[in-house]
Design an enzyme around this catalytic site. Structure first.
Site, PDB file in Angstrom:
ATOM      1  N   LEU A  43       0.681  -1.135   0.026  1.00 49.34           N
ATOM      2  CA  LEU A  43      -0.020  -0.009  -0.010  1.00 49.34           C
ATOM      3  C   LEU A  43       0.824   1.200   0.099  1.00 49.34           C
ATOM      4  O   LEU A  43       2.013   1.089   0.613  1.00 49.34           O
ATOM      5  CB  LEU A  43      -0.794   0.040   1.298  1.00 49.34           C
ATOM      6  N   LEU A  46       8.521  -2.540  -6.027  1.00 46.11           N
ATOM      7  CA  LEU A  46       8.458  -1.416  -6.354  1.00 46.11           C
ATOM      8  C   LEU A  46       8.084  -0.479  -4.900  1.00 46.11           C
ATOM      9  O   LEU A  46       8.539   0.683  -4.788  1.00 46.11           O
ATOM     10  CB  LEU A  46       7.162  -1.139  -7.223  1.00 46.11           C
ATOM     11  N   LYS A  47       7.450  -1.233  -4.291  1.00 47.80           N
ATOM     12  CA  LYS A  47       7.117  -0.502  -2.927  1.00 47.80           C
ATOM     13  C   LYS A  47       8.607  -0.252  -2.127  1.00 47.80           C
ATOM     14  O   LYS A  47       8.761   0.719  -1.615  1.00 47.80           O
ATOM     15  CB  LYS A  47       6.115  -1.466  -2.156  1.00 47.80           C
ATOM     16  N   LEU A  48       9.510  -1.233  -2.172  1.00 50.23           N
ATOM     17  CA  LEU A  48      10.761  -0.927  -1.632  1.00 50.23           C
ATOM     18  C   LEU A  48      11.344   0.210  -2.228  1.00 50.23           C
ATOM     19  O   LEU A  48      12.010   0.995  -1.542  1.00 50.23           O
ATOM     20  CB  LEU A  48      11.499  -2.164  -1.479  1.00 50.23           C
TER      21      LEU A  48
END
Length: 301
Positions: A125, A174-176
């Site tokens: 999220l 991508l979140k990281l």
């Protein structure tokens, strides 16, 4: 239809509580795995959720289980451990991991589920607990497009935008990367503000000048809101979580054979902050921590 998709939820903390609340409000049957923090669990039960005693029991009575957990180690324990979700996995069942997790771990968990005919989506999220409560989160999804479409009604219950990023693990990757950039920029702005203060530069003027130029950003404004006004509400994210996420990013870069000079530096900075008792402090307070390291007195506001 909402009534046909039974949702399990593990991790009803700041983010998870809002997500589960919106699922209930949109008519989804929701089952929970409780924890020591009983407040959010009891609130959701009062709204119609039921509580199960183990991850396996939760998976047995639901079509999909959403995880919103602190790290990959906890995810693996809940899924692969004794009485875990894997023991109840079956064709048609979907595991949705909304934690900020290590992509390699995600793919290992997904492979174990696939052996039992079950599917997995990584669905981390962006945004904050406020957007979780309002049902306006952004959800990044990795996994098969057809599985995403089966779960889309559930995502739409708590998200404003749903982005299909690619195969399993792509969304966690991508979140990281996103969090690495956010946390590194936060540290950069905190350092700049402390240096400005130590050299007699008015922090209000620093904010004014940068706000009018290309260096301005949302993260700059969040850190400067604390440095100037003492308002840390714009970034309610603990330094311990920043350390974890930047560490995961640095490990991901290393696995790809890439150097990570900025990631390594940010990791050292957040590790030092955590080791000196600031792990539970929100990231904007890094300004105070760095000022303290520089021998500056705590700023009166």
């Amino acid at each position: 239809m909402a009534e046909q998709l039974r949702i399990g939820f593990v991790g009803v903390g700041l983010m998870g509580h809002g997500m589960a609340k919106n699922l209930l409000a949109k008519g989804f049957p929701v089952a929970l795995l409780g924890n020591r923090n009983r407040g959010p669990v009891e609130d959701l039960k009062a709204r119609g959720a039921v509580e199960e005693a183990s991850p396996r029991a939760l998976a047995e009575v639901t079509d999909a289980v959403i995880l919103c957990l602190p790290n990959s180690a906890v995810v693996e324990q809940v899924v692969l451990g004794p009485d875990g979700i894997l023991e109840a996995a079956r064709p048609g069942f979907v595991l949705v991991d909304s934690s900020t997790a290590q992509p390699g771990s995600t793919r290992r968990v997904g492979a174990a589920l696939a052996e039992k005919g079950a599917d997995m989506l990584d669905a981390p999220l962006t945004m904050t607990p406020k957007e979780a409560a309002d049902g306006t989160l952004n959800v990044l999804v990795g996994g098969e497009a057809a599985v995403l479409e089966r779960l889309r009604p559930a995502f739409d219950a708590y998200a404003r935008n749903v982005f299909h990023i690619g195969g399993l693990g792509a969304a966690h990757s991508l979140k990281l990367i996103n969090n690495f950039m956010s946390m590194t920029m936060s540290a950069l702005v905190a350092e700049a503000a402390v240096t400005a203060r130590a050299n007699g530069v008015d922090l209000g003027k620093l904010r004014e000048v940068v706000s009018a130029g290309a260096v301005n950003s949302g993260m700059f404004q969040k850190i400067m809101a604390y440095a100037v006004d003492g308002d840390a509400s714009g970034l309610q994210f603990a330094m311990a979580n920043a350390r974890k996420d930047v560490g995961y990013y640095a490990a991901m870069a290393a696995e790809a054979g890439l150097p990570s000079p900025f990631g390594s530096t940010a990791l050292q900075l957040y590790t030092l902050a955590c080791s000196t008792g600031h792990g539970d402090d929100h990231v904007p307070l890094l300004y105070d921590v760095m000022a303290e390291w520089g021998g500056l007195e705590r700023q009166a506001r």
